[in-house]
Design an enzyme around this catalytic site. Sequence first.
Site, mmCIF file in Angstrom:
data_model
loop_
_atom_site.group_PDB
_atom_site.id
_atom_site.type_symbol
_atom_site.label_atom_id
_atom_site.label_comp_id
_atom_site.label_asym_id
_atom_site.label_seq_id
_atom_site.Cartn_x
_atom_site.Cartn_y
_atom_site.Cartn_z
ATOM 1 N N ARG A 184 59.752 115.398 28.341
ATOM 2 C CA ARG A 184 59.692 114.573 27.121
ATOM 3 C C ARG A 184 58.443 114.904 26.308
ATOM 4 N NH1 ARG A 184 59.743 109.220 30.092
ATOM 5 N NH2 ARG A 184 59.324 108.251 28.077
ATOM 6 N N ARG B 154 62.171 111.012 15.179
ATOM 7 C CA ARG B 154 61.558 111.987 16.098
ATOM 8 C C ARG B 154 61.878 113.413 15.707
ATOM 9 N NH1 ARG B 154 61.133 109.773 22.122
ATOM 10 N NH2 ARG B 154 61.537 107.631 21.604
ATOM 11 N N ARG C 139 54.227 103.185 34.957
ATOM 12 C CA ARG C 139 54.753 102.086 34.127
ATOM 13 C C ARG C 139 55.836 101.334 34.902
ATOM 14 N NH1 ARG C 139 56.956 103.489 28.443
ATOM 15 N NH2 ARG C 139 57.542 105.359 29.585
ATOM 16 N N ARG D 109 61.658 103.139 35.127
ATOM 17 C CA ARG D 109 62.621 103.917 34.331
ATOM 18 C C ARG D 109 62.914 105.260 34.988
ATOM 19 N NH1 ARG D 109 60.486 103.525 28.211
ATOM 20 N NH2 ARG D 109 61.160 105.696 28.260
ATOM 21 N N LYS E 173 53.340 102.705 22.357
ATOM 22 C CA LYS E 173 54.077 102.224 21.177
ATOM 23 C C LYS E 173 54.730 100.862 21.457
ATOM 24 C CE LYS E 173 56.837 105.811 20.875
ATOM 25 N NZ LYS E 173 56.420 106.529 22.110
HETATM 26 P P1 AP5 Z 1 54.404 101.921 26.486
HETATM 27 O O1 AP5 Z 1 53.934 100.885 25.532
HETATM 28 O O2 AP5 Z 1 55.606 101.633 27.300
HETATM 29 O O3 AP5 Z 1 54.512 103.353 25.773
HETATM 30 P P2 AP5 Z 1 55.608 103.913 24.742
HETATM 31 O O4 AP5 Z 1 54.852 104.750 23.769
HETATM 32 O O5 AP5 Z 1 56.457 102.815 24.211
HETATM 33 O O6 AP5 Z 1 56.385 104.849 25.739
HETATM 34 P P3 AP5 Z 1 57.918 105.254 25.911
HETATM 35 O O7 AP5 Z 1 57.933 106.166 27.104
HETATM 36 O O8 AP5 Z 1 58.814 104.066 25.941
HETATM 37 O O9 AP5 Z 1 58.149 106.118 24.672
HETATM 38 P P4 AP5 Z 1 59.215 107.171 24.511
HETATM 39 O O10 AP5 Z 1 59.008 107.491 23.099
HETATM 40 O O11 AP5 Z 1 59.205 108.320 25.429
HETATM 41 O O12 AP5 Z 1 60.519 106.411 25.033
HETATM 42 P P5 AP5 Z 1 61.661 105.640 24.277
HETATM 43 O O13 AP5 Z 1 61.975 104.435 25.034
HETATM 44 O O14 AP5 Z 1 61.386 105.549 22.836
HETATM 45 O O15 AP5 Z 1 53.148 102.228 27.459
HETATM 46 C C1 AP5 Z 1 53.289 103.160 28.511
HETATM 47 C C2 AP5 Z 1 52.492 102.663 29.725
HETATM 48 O O16 AP5 Z 1 51.105 102.705 29.415
HETATM 49 C C3 AP5 Z 1 52.800 101.215 30.132
HETATM 50 O O17 AP5 Z 1 52.750 101.120 31.535
HETATM 51 C C4 AP5 Z 1 51.651 100.407 29.502
HETATM 52 O O18 AP5 Z 1 51.354 99.226 30.234
HETATM 53 C C5 AP5 Z 1 50.503 101.407 29.569
HETATM 54 N N1 AP5 Z 1 49.551 101.273 28.466
HETATM 55 C C6 AP5 Z 1 49.829 101.011 27.157
HETATM 56 N N2 AP5 Z 1 48.693 100.986 26.437
HETATM 57 C C7 AP5 Z 1 47.686 101.278 27.322
HETATM 58 C C8 AP5 Z 1 46.266 101.407 27.181
HETATM 59 N N3 AP5 Z 1 45.644 101.242 25.989
HETATM 60 N N4 AP5 Z 1 45.539 101.718 28.296
HETATM 61 C C9 AP5 Z 1 46.164 101.884 29.501
HETATM 62 N N5 AP5 Z 1 47.491 101.769 29.692
HETATM 63 C C10 AP5 Z 1 48.246 101.463 28.605
HETATM 64 O O19 AP5 Z 1 62.841 106.709 24.435
HETATM 65 C C11 AP5 Z 1 63.427 106.978 25.683
HETATM 66 C C12 AP5 Z 1 64.505 108.029 25.513
HETATM 67 O O20 AP5 Z 1 65.517 107.559 24.592
HETATM 68 C C13 AP5 Z 1 64.055 109.362 24.902
HETATM 69 O O21 AP5 Z 1 63.523 110.240 25.877
HETATM 70 C C14 AP5 Z 1 65.370 109.881 24.311
HETATM 71 O O22 AP5 Z 1 66.219 110.373 25.326
HETATM 72 C C15 AP5 Z 1 65.988 108.600 23.756
HETATM 73 N N6 AP5 Z 1 65.583 108.345 22.367
HETATM 74 C C16 AP5 Z 1 64.904 107.255 21.911
HETATM 75 N N7 AP5 Z 1 64.685 107.343 20.607
HETATM 76 C C17 AP5 Z 1 65.225 108.519 20.194
HETATM 77 C C18 AP5 Z 1 65.293 109.185 18.938
HETATM 78 N N8 AP5 Z 1 64.753 108.655 17.827
HETATM 79 N N9 AP5 Z 1 65.928 110.378 18.896
HETATM 80 C C19 AP5 Z 1 66.486 110.923 19.985
HETATM 81 N N10 AP5 Z 1 66.443 110.360 21.209
HETATM 82 C C20 AP5 Z 1 65.809 109.151 21.310
#
Ligand code: AP5
Length: 207
Positions: free
Chosen positions: A164, A88, A127, A153, A13
Amino acid sequence: MIVILLGPPASGKGTQAVALCTRYGIPQISTGDMLRQAQAAGTALGKDAARYMSAGQLVPDSVVIGLVGERITADDCKNGFLLDGFPRTQAQAEALDKLLSEKQCPLDAVLQLDVPRELLVERAVLRRTDKATGKIYHLKYNPPPEGAVLEHRSDDQEDKVNKRLDDFERVTTTLIPYYQARGLLRRVDGVGSLSEVQARLFAALPG
Ligand code: AP5
Protein backbone atom coordinates in the site's frame (compact mmCIF):
# COMPACT_ATOMS: atom_id res chain seq x y z
CA MET A 1 -15.79 23.69 4.18
CA ILE A 2 -14.65 21.04 1.73
CA VAL A 3 -11.36 19.46 2.72
CA ILE A 4 -9.28 16.57 1.47
CA LEU A 5 -7.16 14.69 3.97
CA LEU A 6 -4.32 13.31 1.89
CA GLY A 7 -1.67 11.12 3.44
CA PRO A 8 -0.10 7.71 3.18
CA PRO A 9 -1.66 4.61 4.75
CA ALA A 10 -1.62 4.81 8.56
CA SER A 11 -0.53 8.46 8.64
CA GLY A 12 -3.43 9.28 10.98
CA LYS A 13 -6.14 10.42 8.55
CA GLY A 14 -8.97 8.47 10.20
CA THR A 15 -7.83 9.44 13.70
CA GLN A 16 -7.60 13.16 12.93
CA ALA A 17 -10.71 13.25 10.72
CA VAL A 18 -12.93 12.82 13.79
CA ALA A 19 -11.65 16.02 15.49
CA LEU A 20 -11.69 18.03 12.25
CA CYS A 21 -15.24 16.99 11.42
CA THR A 22 -16.46 17.78 14.94
CA ARG A 23 -14.85 21.22 14.81
CA TYR A 24 -16.35 22.19 11.45
CA GLY A 25 -19.65 20.29 11.81
CA ILE A 26 -19.11 18.34 8.61
CA PRO A 27 -19.28 14.60 7.88
CA GLN A 28 -16.23 12.41 7.31
CA ILE A 29 -16.32 10.58 4.00
CA SER A 30 -13.84 7.72 4.19
CA THR A 31 -13.80 5.55 1.08
CA GLY A 32 -11.92 2.87 3.06
CA ASP A 33 -14.69 2.77 5.71
CA MET A 34 -17.42 2.77 3.03
CA LEU A 35 -15.78 -0.16 1.25
CA ARG A 36 -15.31 -2.09 4.51
CA GLN A 37 -18.98 -1.48 5.37
CA ALA A 38 -20.05 -2.80 1.94
CA GLN A 39 -17.82 -5.81 2.53
CA ALA A 40 -19.34 -6.47 5.98
CA ALA A 41 -22.84 -6.15 4.51
CA GLY A 42 -21.93 -8.72 1.85
CA THR A 43 -23.06 -6.56 -1.08
CA ALA A 44 -21.83 -7.35 -4.61
CA LEU A 45 -19.75 -4.16 -4.54
CA GLY A 46 -18.29 -5.16 -1.17
CA LYS A 47 -17.37 -8.64 -2.37
CA ASP A 48 -15.74 -7.25 -5.48
CA ALA A 49 -13.80 -4.59 -3.52
CA ALA A 50 -12.64 -7.18 -0.97
CA ARG A 51 -10.53 -8.92 -3.62
CA TYR A 52 -8.49 -5.76 -4.12
CA MET A 53 -8.42 -4.60 -0.50
CA SER A 54 -7.27 -7.89 0.98
CA ALA A 55 -4.35 -7.85 -1.48
CA GLY A 56 -3.46 -4.27 -0.49
CA GLN A 57 -4.39 -2.99 -3.97
CA LEU A 58 -6.40 0.06 -4.97
CA VAL A 59 -10.06 -0.57 -5.82
CA PRO A 60 -10.92 0.50 -9.41
CA ASP A 61 -11.53 4.22 -9.90
CA SER A 62 -15.07 3.74 -11.24
CA VAL A 63 -16.16 2.05 -8.00
CA VAL A 64 -14.86 4.69 -5.59
CA ILE A 65 -15.88 7.62 -7.80
CA GLY A 66 -19.42 6.20 -7.88
CA LEU A 67 -19.49 5.85 -4.09
CA VAL A 68 -18.26 9.40 -3.46
CA GLY A 69 -20.47 10.91 -6.17
CA GLU A 70 -23.54 9.45 -4.49
CA ARG A 71 -22.44 10.18 -0.90
CA ILE A 72 -21.83 13.91 -1.42
CA THR A 73 -25.39 14.45 -2.62
CA ALA A 74 -26.71 13.50 0.85
CA ASP A 75 -28.29 16.20 3.03
CA ASP A 76 -25.55 16.18 5.65
CA CYS A 77 -23.02 17.30 3.01
CA LYS A 78 -24.82 20.61 2.36
CA ASN A 79 -22.34 22.58 4.49
CA GLY A 80 -19.32 20.67 3.33
CA PHE A 81 -17.47 17.45 4.05
CA LEU A 82 -14.06 15.99 4.69
CA LEU A 83 -12.71 13.42 2.24
CA ASP A 84 -10.48 10.83 3.91
CA GLY A 85 -8.61 8.57 1.48
CA PHE A 86 -10.12 10.05 -1.68
CA PRO A 87 -8.90 11.00 -4.25
CA ARG A 88 -5.90 8.68 -4.64
CA THR A 89 -5.40 8.75 -8.40
CA GLN A 90 -5.36 11.43 -11.08
CA ALA A 91 -8.64 10.05 -12.50
CA GLN A 92 -10.27 10.33 -9.07
CA ALA A 93 -8.99 13.90 -8.60
CA GLU A 94 -10.37 14.95 -11.98
CA ALA A 95 -13.70 13.25 -11.28
CA LEU A 96 -13.90 15.11 -7.96
CA ASP A 97 -13.23 18.43 -9.70
CA LYS A 98 -16.13 17.68 -12.02
CA LEU A 99 -18.47 16.71 -9.16
CA LEU A 100 -17.59 19.86 -7.20
CA SER A 101 -18.01 22.11 -10.19
CA GLU A 102 -21.47 20.59 -10.83
CA LYS A 103 -22.34 21.34 -7.19
CA GLN A 104 -20.72 24.79 -7.57
CA CYS A 105 -18.72 24.14 -4.41
CA PRO A 106 -15.04 25.03 -4.37
CA LEU A 107 -12.44 22.91 -2.61
CA ASP A 108 -11.04 24.80 0.41
CA ALA A 109 -7.88 22.89 1.26
CA VAL A 110 -5.89 19.70 0.83
CA LEU A 111 -4.10 18.66 4.00
CA GLN A 112 -1.11 16.41 3.39
CA LEU A 113 0.01 14.48 6.49
CA ASP A 114 3.75 13.74 6.36
CA VAL A 115 5.04 10.73 8.31
CA PRO A 116 8.24 8.76 7.58
CA ARG A 117 7.77 5.30 6.12
CA GLU A 118 9.27 3.30 9.03
CA LEU A 119 6.76 4.90 11.43
CA LEU A 120 3.88 4.20 9.03
CA VAL A 121 4.62 0.48 9.01
CA GLU A 122 4.65 0.40 12.83
CA ARG A 123 1.45 2.44 13.03
CA ALA A 124 -0.37 0.08 10.66
CA VAL A 125 0.87 -3.22 12.03
CA LEU A 126 -0.04 -2.32 15.63
CA ARG A 127 -3.33 -0.61 14.76
CA ARG A 128 -6.49 -2.11 16.24
CA THR A 129 -10.11 -0.99 15.74
CA ASP A 130 -12.82 -1.31 18.37
CA LYS A 131 -15.46 -3.51 16.79
CA ALA A 132 -18.36 -1.89 18.68
CA THR A 133 -17.47 1.81 18.37
CA GLY A 134 -15.25 1.87 15.27
CA LYS A 135 -12.65 3.84 17.28
CA ILE A 136 -9.05 3.52 16.12
CA TYR A 137 -6.37 2.53 18.64
CA HIS A 138 -2.69 1.65 18.58
CA LEU A 139 -1.19 -1.01 20.86
CA LYS A 140 1.82 1.21 21.64
CA TYR A 141 0.81 4.86 21.05
CA ASN A 142 -2.92 4.92 21.81
CA PRO A 143 -3.84 1.78 23.77
CA PRO A 144 -7.44 0.58 23.75
CA PRO A 145 -9.52 0.42 26.94
CA GLU A 146 -9.57 -2.88 28.79
CA GLY A 147 -12.27 -5.26 27.59
CA ALA A 148 -12.63 -3.70 24.12
CA VAL A 149 -13.26 -6.24 21.35
CA LEU A 150 -10.59 -5.42 18.81
CA GLU A 151 -10.20 -6.06 15.11
CA HIS A 152 -6.91 -6.27 13.22
CA ARG A 153 -7.41 -5.27 9.56
CA SER A 154 -6.37 -7.98 7.13
CA ASP A 155 -4.50 -5.39 5.05
CA ASP A 156 -2.42 -4.35 8.07
CA GLN A 157 -0.01 -7.27 7.74
CA GLU A 158 3.47 -5.95 7.04
CA ASP A 159 3.76 -7.19 3.43
CA LYS A 160 0.42 -5.63 2.50
CA VAL A 161 1.24 -2.39 4.29
CA ASN A 162 4.43 -2.15 2.24
CA LYS A 163 2.46 -2.77 -0.96
CA ARG A 164 0.00 0.00 0.00
CA LEU A 165 2.86 2.38 0.80
CA ASP A 166 4.51 1.60 -2.55
CA ASP A 167 1.24 2.38 -4.34
CA PHE A 168 0.88 5.61 -2.42
CA GLU A 169 4.38 6.73 -3.41
CA ARG A 170 3.94 5.65 -7.04
CA VAL A 171 0.36 6.78 -7.69
CA THR A 172 -1.07 9.10 -5.03
CA THR A 173 1.91 11.43 -4.58
CA THR A 174 1.26 12.66 -8.14
CA LEU A 175 -1.66 14.57 -6.60
CA ILE A 176 0.70 16.70 -4.51
CA PRO A 177 1.88 18.90 -7.42
CA TYR A 178 -1.68 18.82 -8.83
CA TYR A 179 -3.07 20.58 -5.73
CA GLN A 180 0.09 22.57 -5.05
CA ALA A 181 -0.25 24.26 -8.44
CA ARG A 182 -3.70 25.48 -7.39
CA GLY A 183 -2.46 26.81 -4.05
CA LEU A 184 -4.59 24.35 -2.09
CA LEU A 185 -1.96 22.07 -0.58
CA ARG A 186 -0.96 22.43 3.09
CA ARG A 187 1.78 20.09 4.33
CA VAL A 188 1.41 19.09 7.97
CA ASP A 189 3.95 17.20 10.08
CA GLY A 190 2.13 14.05 11.21
CA VAL A 191 4.76 13.04 13.78
CA GLY A 192 3.97 13.89 17.40
CA SER A 193 1.19 13.28 19.89
CA LEU A 194 -2.40 13.08 18.63
CA SER A 195 -3.12 16.54 20.08
CA GLU A 196 0.02 18.10 18.57
CA VAL A 197 -0.89 16.84 15.10
CA GLN A 198 -4.49 17.97 15.60
CA ALA A 199 -3.35 21.51 16.51
CA ARG A 200 -1.17 21.66 13.36
CA LEU A 201 -4.09 20.56 11.18
CA PHE A 202 -6.43 23.16 12.72
CA ALA A 203 -3.78 25.85 12.17
CA ALA A 204 -3.39 24.82 8.51
CA LEU A 205 -7.06 25.36 7.70
CA PRO A 206 -8.42 28.63 6.37
CA GLY A 207 -10.51 30.83 8.66
P1 AP5 B 1 -5.19 5.92 11.24
O1 AP5 B 1 -5.82 7.17 11.73
O2 AP5 B 1 -6.00 4.68 11.24
O3 AP5 B 1 -4.47 6.16 9.83
P2 AP5 B 1 -5.11 6.32 8.36
O4 AP5 B 1 -4.27 7.35 7.68
O5 AP5 B 1 -6.57 6.55 8.43
O6 AP5 B 1 -4.74 4.90 7.81
P3 AP5 B 1 -5.46 3.87 6.83
O7 AP5 B 1 -4.54 2.69 6.78
O8 AP5 B 1 -6.88 3.62 7.22
O9 AP5 B 1 -5.35 4.59 5.49
P4 AP5 B 1 -5.40 3.95 4.12
O10 AP5 B 1 -5.41 5.16 3.30
O11 AP5 B 1 -4.38 2.96 3.78
O12 AP5 B 1 -6.68 3.00 4.25
P5 AP5 B 1 -8.18 3.19 3.83
O13 AP5 B 1 -9.02 2.65 4.89
O14 AP5 B 1 -8.43 4.54 3.32
O15 AP5 B 1 -3.87 5.71 12.15
C1 AP5 B 1 -3.06 4.57 11.95
C2 AP5 B 1 -2.54 4.09 13.31
O16 AP5 B 1 -1.64 5.06 13.84
C3 AP5 B 1 -3.63 3.90 14.38
O17 AP5 B 1 -3.30 2.78 15.17
C4 AP5 B 1 -3.56 5.18 15.21
O18 AP5 B 1 -3.98 4.98 16.56
C5 AP5 B 1 -2.08 5.52 15.13
N1 AP5 B 1 -1.80 6.96 15.16
C6 AP5 B 1 -2.51 7.95 14.55
N2 AP5 B 1 -1.94 9.14 14.79
C7 AP5 B 1 -0.82 8.88 15.54
C8 AP5 B 1 0.20 9.71 16.10
N3 AP5 B 1 0.20 11.05 15.94
N4 AP5 B 1 1.20 9.10 16.81
C9 AP5 B 1 1.20 7.74 16.98
N5 AP5 B 1 0.26 6.92 16.48
C10 AP5 B 1 -0.75 7.49 15.76
O19 AP5 B 1 -8.22 2.22 2.56
C11 AP5 B 1 -8.11 0.82 2.69
C12 AP5 B 1 -8.17 0.18 1.32
O20 AP5 B 1 -9.42 0.51 0.68
C13 AP5 B 1 -7.11 0.64 0.31
O21 AP5 B 1 -5.90 -0.07 0.46
C14 AP5 B 1 -7.81 0.34 -1.01
O22 AP5 B 1 -7.79 -1.05 -1.29
C15 AP5 B 1 -9.25 0.74 -0.71
N6 AP5 B 1 -9.51 2.15 -1.02
C16 AP5 B 1 -9.91 3.11 -0.14
N7 AP5 B 1 -10.04 4.29 -0.74
C17 AP5 B 1 -9.71 4.10 -2.04
C18 AP5 B 1 -9.63 4.96 -3.17
N8 AP5 B 1 -9.91 6.28 -3.08
N9 AP5 B 1 -9.26 4.42 -4.35
C19 AP5 B 1 -8.98 3.11 -4.47
N10 AP5 B 1 -9.02 2.24 -3.45
C20 AP5 B 1 -9.39 2.74 -2.23
